[in-house]
Design a protein around this motif. Structure first.
Motif, PDB file in Angstrom:
ATOM      1  N   HIS A 265       0.848  -1.189   0.000  1.00 37.15           N
ATOM      2  CA  HIS A 265       0.000   0.000   0.000  1.00 37.15           C
ATOM      3  C   HIS A 265       0.886   1.242   0.000  1.00 37.15           C
ATOM      4  CE1 HIS A 265      -3.054   2.537   2.548  1.00 37.15           C
ATOM      5  NE2 HIS A 265      -2.868   3.040   1.359  1.00 37.15           N
ATOM      6  N   ILE A 266       0.819   1.980  -1.089  1.00 40.15           N
ATOM      7  CA  ILE A 266       1.494   3.281  -1.140  1.00 40.15           C
ATOM      8  C   ILE A 266       0.445   4.302  -0.706  1.00 40.15           C
ATOM      9  CG2 ILE A 266       2.614   4.966  -2.636  1.00 40.15           C
ATOM     10  CD1 ILE A 266       3.235   2.443  -4.479  1.00 40.15           C
ATOM     11  N   PRO A 267       0.573   4.810   0.515  1.00 44.06           N
ATOM     12  CA  PRO A 267      -0.549   5.567   1.070  1.00 44.06           C
ATOM     13  C   PRO A 267      -0.638   6.990   0.519  1.00 44.06           C
ATOM     14  CG  PRO A 267       1.221   5.486   2.653  1.00 44.06           C
ATOM     15  CD  PRO A 267       1.699   4.735   1.457  1.00 44.06           C
ATOM     16  N   GLU A 268      -1.820   7.536   0.655  1.00 41.69           N
ATOM     17  CA  GLU A 268      -2.087   8.868   0.131  1.00 41.69           C
ATOM     18  C   GLU A 268      -1.277   9.924   0.893  1.00 41.69           C
ATOM     19  OE1 GLU A 268      -6.189   9.826   0.594  1.00 41.69           O
ATOM     20  OE2 GLU A 268      -6.037  11.736  -0.424  1.00 41.69           O
ATOM     21  N   ASP A 269      -1.272   9.765   2.222  1.00 36.30           N
ATOM     22  CA  ASP A 269      -0.621  10.774   3.049  1.00 36.30           C
ATOM     23  C   ASP A 269       0.725  10.228   3.514  1.00 36.30           C
ATOM     24  OD1 ASP A 269       0.210  12.569   4.967  1.00 36.30           O
ATOM     25  OD2 ASP A 269      -1.832  12.992   5.645  1.00 36.30           O
ATOM     26  N   ARG A 270       1.780  10.641   2.827  1.00 39.31           N
ATOM     27  CA  ARG A 270       3.066  10.007   3.115  1.00 39.31           C
ATOM     28  C   ARG A 270       3.599  10.403   4.484  1.00 39.31           C
ATOM     29  NH1 ARG A 270       5.646  14.258  -0.712  1.00 39.31           N
ATOM     30  NH2 ARG A 270       4.466  13.284  -2.347  1.00 39.31           N
ATOM     31  N   HIS A 271       3.183  11.561   4.985  1.00 41.25           N
ATOM     32  CA  HIS A 271       3.674  11.961   6.304  1.00 41.25           C
ATOM     33  C   HIS A 271       2.885  11.324   7.427  1.00 41.25           C
ATOM     34  CE1 HIS A 271       5.818  15.779   4.690  1.00 41.25           C
ATOM     35  NE2 HIS A 271       6.393  14.646   4.364  1.00 41.25           N
ATOM     36  N   LYS A 272       1.582  11.163   7.195  1.00 44.39           N
ATOM     37  CA  LYS A 272       0.772  10.590   8.270  1.00 44.39           C
ATOM     38  C   LYS A 272       0.925   9.074   8.326  1.00 44.39           C
ATOM     39  CE  LYS A 272      -3.953  10.483  10.035  1.00 44.39           C
ATOM     40  NZ  LYS A 272      -5.355  10.798   9.748  1.00 44.39           N
ATOM     41  N   HIS A 273       0.776   8.424   7.172  1.00 48.14           N
ATOM     42  CA  HIS A 273       0.793   6.970   7.175  1.00 48.14           C
ATOM     43  C   HIS A 273       2.080   6.359   6.628  1.00 48.14           C
ATOM     44  CE1 HIS A 273      -3.746   7.441   7.197  1.00 48.14           C
ATOM     45  NE2 HIS A 273      -3.476   6.777   8.291  1.00 48.14           N
ATOM     46  N   GLY A 274       2.684   7.031   5.675  1.00 47.28           N
ATOM     47  CA  GLY A 274       3.758   6.382   4.930  1.00 47.28           C
ATOM     48  C   GLY A 274       5.056   6.228   5.683  1.00 47.28           C
ATOM     49  N   LEU A 275       5.385   7.216   6.505  1.00 48.97           N
ATOM     50  CA  LEU A 275       6.701   7.211   7.129  1.00 48.97           C
ATOM     51  C   LEU A 275       6.583   7.574   8.594  1.00 48.97           C
ATOM     52  CD1 LEU A 275       8.613   9.310   4.466  1.00 48.97           C
ATOM     53  CD2 LEU A 275       8.978   6.894   4.891  1.00 48.97           C
ATOM     54  N   VAL A 276       7.510   7.039   9.368  1.00 48.45           N
ATOM     55  CA  VAL A 276       7.707   7.565  10.715  1.00 48.45           C
ATOM     56  C   VAL A 276       8.812   8.600  10.548  1.00 48.45           C
ATOM     57  CG1 VAL A 276       8.333   7.050  13.091  1.00 48.45           C
ATOM     58  CG2 VAL A 276       7.055   5.379  11.745  1.00 48.45           C
ATOM     59  N   LEU A 277       8.428   9.866  10.513  1.00 51.58           N
ATOM     60  CA  LEU A 277       9.356  10.905  10.072  1.00 51.58           C
ATOM     61  C   LEU A 277      10.583  11.027  10.968  1.00 51.58           C
ATOM     62  CD1 LEU A 277       6.886  13.666   8.904  1.00 51.58           C
ATOM     63  CD2 LEU A 277       8.408  12.315   7.485  1.00 51.58           C
ATOM     64  N   ASP A 278      10.436  10.683  12.240  1.00 51.85           N
ATOM     65  CA  ASP A 278      11.580  10.825  13.139  1.00 51.85           C
ATOM     66  C   ASP A 278      12.459   9.575  13.160  1.00 51.85           C
ATOM     67  OD1 ASP A 278      11.023  13.437  13.908  1.00 51.85           O
ATOM     68  OD2 ASP A 278       9.468  12.739  15.264  1.00 51.85           O
ATOM     69  N   PHE A 279      12.076   8.572  12.387  1.00 46.95           N
ATOM     70  CA  PHE A 279      12.918   7.382  12.259  1.00 46.95           C
ATOM     71  C   PHE A 279      13.905   7.601  11.115  1.00 46.95           C
ATOM     72  CE2 PHE A 279      10.572   3.448  14.165  1.00 46.95           C
ATOM     73  CZ  PHE A 279      10.591   4.047  15.392  1.00 46.95           C
ATOM     74  N   THR A 280      14.953   6.799  11.131  1.00 45.79           N
ATOM     75  CA  THR A 280      15.895   6.879  10.023  1.00 45.79           C
ATOM     76  C   THR A 280      15.288   6.186   8.806  1.00 45.79           C
ATOM     77  OG1 THR A 280      16.932   4.826  10.676  1.00 45.79           O
ATOM     78  CG2 THR A 280      17.887   6.845  11.561  1.00 45.79           C
ATOM     79  N   LEU A 281      15.943   6.424   7.686  1.00 40.66           N
ATOM     80  CA  LEU A 281      15.481   5.820   6.439  1.00 40.66           C
ATOM     81  C   LEU A 281      15.465   4.300   6.565  1.00 40.66           C
ATOM     82  CD1 LEU A 281      14.640   6.186   3.541  1.00 40.66           C
ATOM     83  CD2 LEU A 281      17.021   6.479   2.912  1.00 40.66           C
ATOM     84  N   GLU A 282      16.523   3.726   7.142  1.00 40.60           N
ATOM     85  CA  GLU A 282      16.574   2.258   7.228  1.00 40.60           C
ATOM     86  C   GLU A 282      15.486   1.716   8.151  1.00 40.60           C
ATOM     87  OE1 GLU A 282      20.484   1.219   8.505  1.00 40.60           O
ATOM     88  OE2 GLU A 282      20.232   2.000  10.531  1.00 40.60           O
ATOM     89  N   GLN A 283      15.197   2.449   9.203  1.00 46.39           N
ATOM     90  CA  GLN A 283      14.125   1.983  10.091  1.00 46.39           C
ATOM     91  C   GLN A 283      12.779   2.021   9.362  1.00 46.39           C
ATOM     92  OE1 GLN A 283      14.995   4.728  13.333  1.00 46.39           O
ATOM     93  NE2 GLN A 283      15.312   3.012  14.709  1.00 46.39           N
ATOM     94  N   ASN A 284      12.606   3.019   8.521  1.00 52.90           N
ATOM     95  CA  ASN A 284      11.373   3.117   7.753  1.00 52.90           C
ATOM     96  C   ASN A 284      11.266   2.025   6.690  1.00 52.90           C
ATOM     97  OD1 ASN A 284       9.424   5.330   8.331  1.00 52.90           O
ATOM     98  ND2 ASN A 284      11.322   6.506   8.406  1.00 52.90           N
ATOM     99  N   MET A 285      12.413   1.578   6.206  1.00 54.24           N
ATOM    100  CA  MET A 285      12.398   0.588   5.131  1.00 54.24           C
ATOM    101  C   MET A 285      11.880  -0.773   5.600  1.00 54.24           C
ATOM    102  SD  MET A 285      13.214   1.835   2.257  1.00 54.24           S
ATOM    103  CE  MET A 285      14.295   2.842   1.246  1.00 54.24           C
TER     104      MET A 285
END
Lengths: 512, 424
Positions: free
Chosen positions: A337-357
């Motif tokens: 699922h590529i979500p509509e709201d990338r900041h709300k659902h797509g990513l944990v903004l305070d996590f690093t890129l690898e943690q988000n992956m």
């Protein structure tokens, strides 16, 4: 004879640790022109505007207004110079009324008391003059995004700004609202206000601007007259290589049904009516099915119901399994699922890129052992994805997601979701706010997934995207599917009629 | 400092440590100013009193009293150091409680309540189970675990309320704090755990040694003779290390942090957000409970059971301990010790000089208060990096914060440059 430059930014250089965001950039804005600033995500457009607006101090270079060198140390200085900015993400206070937001920071007072009546008169006059319809007494949280933007514009007008910066103003608007905005911008220019228009939508730039300055990777590429150029050469300048503006794809070869939705409804949280009402359709492997519609017609709610973020009623069958009551995690076994709201659902903004992956995958034995995260594996995996999907960031896998540009955040999400290799890919506005280079890339990825036999369910508000990318179009209007169209035989006009609710098919599929 | 700038300062850990040290320095400096002012305004103190006061605030932990001539002497003071470690034990754990919750996006202001519930449970178990039939060591373990469990359950309540009813945990925590305060008094009122033998102390519960239960010294009393220190400090340090491992190395910690940082994204990714919120608060509660158990099972502490009007300061002091450590579990060990050192310093000040206990409390409170500014100072240090983030589409609140941040930056330079002058 050249018109006089009202604002000149000469040889601006701005560095951040590890990156030169602006490298010797010169931008000259003439009085009464609409000057577009074009560049890919991360090209340095926002940084340059932040320098002009006083949010950053450049390492080198000067800013001149009417030929005089000026120092812009903070946004207050910018306002004093008559510079106003509509940010991409609006700077409004949700719980204040529209009027309060407009006058905030520039209140008229008498002996410490607010003089709202005078302010109201002035705002009403401005709103009338430019046709910027707003409800002054509504709270910002209750009004549409389009109206919020009009509030931002009125804020600038209220402060008598003569240099107006629009940072990607159309990203959040519906096609109709975009047209209105374009007309308003032209009106401003006619009155002698100067406009800096940041965008990467070539159609809009061609339509509205007088000149275009192109940035690429922090460097100044050139300034051209809009009338002497075209979309293709602009996009080549921006990306630095010839860009494919059209989607190239072979005819679809649909296979087995992957997703089967039957009589699916999602009750509304605020109204008695369902947000999504009695929707039924199939998506087969090897095809891209697009749900088209004007924003707010139930697409978001439908996707939330499908992916489990909201509760829905009806039957959903995925890969032969009934997932109508399954948890989000269970649904995720066959669905990305590529979500509509990338900041709300797509990513944990305070996590690093690898943690988000590894947001969904951290439980896999590959990434954990007895509950301990295998840090090395996560790092390697993130590096692979970063390379494979060309995700650019300051510090690679350990970059904090928040510090990445919007386009690269989206690329990271796409990398994560596509690499999970699920049978169904749900992509909601996957290219929103992205530049042509990134759009080209994402489109080609989705087509590649389709050709590998994946089922792709796309939700898009962009008519161009709907027409060029999909193999089948479902039109959603007021929570119902009102038509199923073949992009090869239909026209944008016909699609528009369905989207506006002027036309609909009967249940049998007849065009009524 | 500027030349080293980008590489050294860009490390988050360096920034945190630097910020903590700076805020401690600022705290000591302001505390020193108060000492000077009150000293000069008090006839019994004068210049020499001020000089004594300042030396005691800085080196009180090494104070060994006064010599025959009446001058302050300094040196290795095993009592002070041992007591510092003893008092640090519960502070480290309540600090961890606040820190772990904070890392998962929750503000656990309920540590005092959880601490009280832990106190009540472990005292009742330690005093209630007859040691004639059950070995004292086993009773100790049961009481310790009971304290943890009570804290855990008490921490769950705000967690549940937050997860399922979306009620702010701060509100729920404040409510549960006072419920605990009254509940504990009610439980002890009329119980036979009240120390009626020494009737001068009728407001107190028996020490656990009354039932032969006390934390093992583990040889620490040999290193720090004359102090109250016991094995509890080692348990606290082990728990801190375990918390560090939990939060940064395990999938559970990853999930907890994901829920805290972005509940919606965690949910989207199939992480049970509600379960994790409850779990965070439960862990936080358990840590506070453990702190209480270790403090009162020491055998040399008495619990004042009439708590219905006061909440234990140890619970609240967990907040500055966690803040000063930037919520890093290992950092909490050191900041916990620092806070308890201030306690000891306060005692030295009251005992050895004419500064009375009230002004001492003001001085210590000032230092604690300013120490909690480490977050602000960290923001100032990393101001440069933060701006870079703002270049990307930043949340509205962030850019608005940029302007006031600048103002505080120039204000913050005052004490810092003053500090520079001091060193020179």
């Amino acid at each position: 004879m050249e018109a006089e430059n009202i604002i000149e930014m000469l040889h601006i250089t701005k560095e951040f640790p590890g990156i030169v965001a602006n490298d010797d950039i010169t931008l000259q804005l003439r009085k009464g022109e609409i000057h577009a600033l074009l560049g890919e995500n991360g090209a340095g457009k926002s940084t340059l505007m932040s320098v002009l607006f006083g949010l950053y101090q450049p390492e080198a270079g000067v800013i001149k207004k009417n030929g005089q060198v000026v120092k812009v140390n903070n946004p207050n200085d910018a306002t004093a110079l008559g510079i106003g900015m509509v940010h991409q993400h609006f700077k409004l206070i949700d719980v204040f009324t529209v009027l309060d937001n407009i006058i905030l920071g520039a209140e008229t007072t008498k002996m410490g008391f607010l003089q709202k009546k005078e302010a109201r008169k002035k705002v009403e006059a401005l709103s009338e003059r430019y046709g910027l319809k707003v409800d002054l007494d509504a709270k910002v949280e209750d009004i549409t995004v389009g109206m919020q933007q009009r509030v931002e514009i009125l804020k600038m007008l209220y402060r008598d700004n003569e240099i107006l910066i629009f940072d990607e103003p159309t990203a959040v608007l519906t096609p109709q609202e975009i047209e209105e905005l374009m007309a308003t911008m032209k009106e401003f220019a006619k009155e002698g206000k100067s406009i800096l228009f940041i965008s990467h939508k070539l159609n809009e730039i061609m339509e509205v601007s007088d000149r275009v300055t192109v940035l690429r990777k922090g460097k100044y590429i050139g300034t051209v007259e809009t009338k002497d150029t075209d979309k293709q050469s602009l996009s080549n300048m921006m990306v630095g290589r010839p860009v494919q503006l059209e989607v190239v794809k072979d005819p679809a070869k649909p296979g087995d049904t992957v997703l089967h939705v039957e009589h699916f409804s999602v009750p509304s949280k605020t109204h008695k009516r369902d947000s999504v009402h009695d929707v039924s359709f199939d998506v087969r492997s090897g095809e891209i099915v697009c749900i088209a519609g004007i924003d707010g017609n139930g697409q978001t709610e439908f996707i939330h119901g499908l992916t489990g973020l909201e509760k829905g009623q009806g039957t959903i069958n995925l890969c032969g399994q009934d997932i109508s009551h399954a948890t989000i995690r269970q649904r995720g076994t066959h669905m990305s699922h590529i979500p509509e709201d990338r900041h709300k659902h797509g990513l944990v903004l305070d996590f690093t890129l690898e943690q988000n992956m590894v947001l969904q995958r951290f439980r896999e034995p590959r990434f954990q052992h007895l509950g301990f995260i295998r840090q090395g594996e996560v790092r390697t995996y993130a590096e692979t994805l970063i390379k494979k999907f060309d995700v650019r960031s300051g510090q690679g896998p350990v970059t904090i997601a928040r510090s990445m540009s919007g386009g690269n955040q989206q690329k990271a999400i796409i990398a994560r979701e596509l690499d999970r290799e699920k049978e169904l890919i749900v992509a909601v506005q996957p290219t929103r706010g992205l530049d042509v280079g990134a759009i080209e890339y994402i489109h080609s990825q989705l087509v590649a997934q389709r050709d590998q036999g994946k089922a792709v369910l796309l939700v898009s508000l962009e008519l161009d995207e709907v027409m060029s990318l999909s193999d089948r179009i479902l039109v959603m209007y007021e929570g119902e599917i009102v038509g199923e169209l073949d992009p090869k035989t239909t026209t944008v006009q016909e699609l528009g009629l369905y989207m506006a609710g002027a036309k609909r098919m009967t249940k049998a599929g007849e065009r009524a | 400092m500027k030349q080293k700038g980008p590489t050294l300062l860009s490390k988050d850990g360096t920034k945190s440590v630097l910020a903590a040290l700076l805020s401690i320095l600022i705290g000591l400096l302001v505390g020193g100013v108060i000492i000077v002012i009150t000293g000069l305004a008090t006839p019994t103190l004068g210049i020499s009193g001020v000089w004594d006061g300042i030396r005691l605030v800085l080196l009180g932990i090494f104070s060994t009293g006064r010599d025959a001539a009446g001058a302050l002497t300094f040196g290795f003071n095993s009592t002070n150091l041992g007591n510092m470690l003893f008092r640090a034990t519960p502070l480290i754990l309540t600090g961890l409680s606040v820190a772990v919750a904070y890392k998962t996006g929750l503000f656990n202001i309920g540590a005092p309540g959880q601490y009280l519930m832990g106190t009540a449970a472990s005292l009742m178990l330690a005093l209630g189970i007859p040691t004639e039939t059950v070995p004292a060591a086993l009773v100790w373990v049961i009481a310790f675990l009971g304290g943890i469990l009570a804290g855990t359950l008490w921490g769950c309540i705000p967690g549940l309320v937050k997860a399922f009813l979306n009620i702010n945990e701060v509100l729920a925590c404040i409510m549960t704090n006072w419920i605990a305060a009254n509940l504990v008094t009610w439980m002890f009122d009329g119980s036979n755990f009240r120390n009626l033998v020494e009737n001068t102390k009728s407001g107190y519960i028996y020490k656990t040694t009354y039932n032969g239960v006390a934390t093992a010294k583990l040889g620490l009393d040999k290193i720090f003779p004359g102090s109250q220190v016991n094995g509890g400090i080692i348990i606290a340090i082990v728990i801190a290390i375990l918390m560090y491992i939990l939060m940064s190395k395990t999938t559970l910690g990853y999930q907890l942090k994901a829920c805290g940082a972005n509940r919606h994204a965690a949910r989207y990714a199939g992480i049970a957000d509600k379960r994790n919120i409850v779990l965070s608060m439960a862990i936080a509660g358990g840590l506070s409970g453990a702190g209480a158990a270790l403090y009162y099972l020491s055998g040399n502490t008495e619990f004042f059971w009439s708590t219905y009007q006061t909440l234990p300061a140890t619970g609240f002091n967990g907040i500055p301990v966690a803040l000063l450590a930037s919520s890093h579990p290992i950092g909490v060990i050191f900041t916990g010790c620092f806070m308890s050192m201030l306690d000891i310093v306060g005692l030295q000040l009251t005992n050895l000089t004419a500064y009375n206990e009230y002004i001492t409390d003001v001085i210590i409170a000032t230092i604690v208060y300013l120490s909690a500014f480490s977050l602000v100072i960290k923001m100032l240090i990393s101001g440069h990096g933060k701006r870079k983030n703002a270049a990307a589409p930043a949340a509205p609140a962030e850019k608005k914060a940029a302007a006031p941040e600048e103002k505080s930056a120039s204000a913050g330079e005052g004490p810092q440059s003053a500090k520079g002058g001091n060193e020179a």
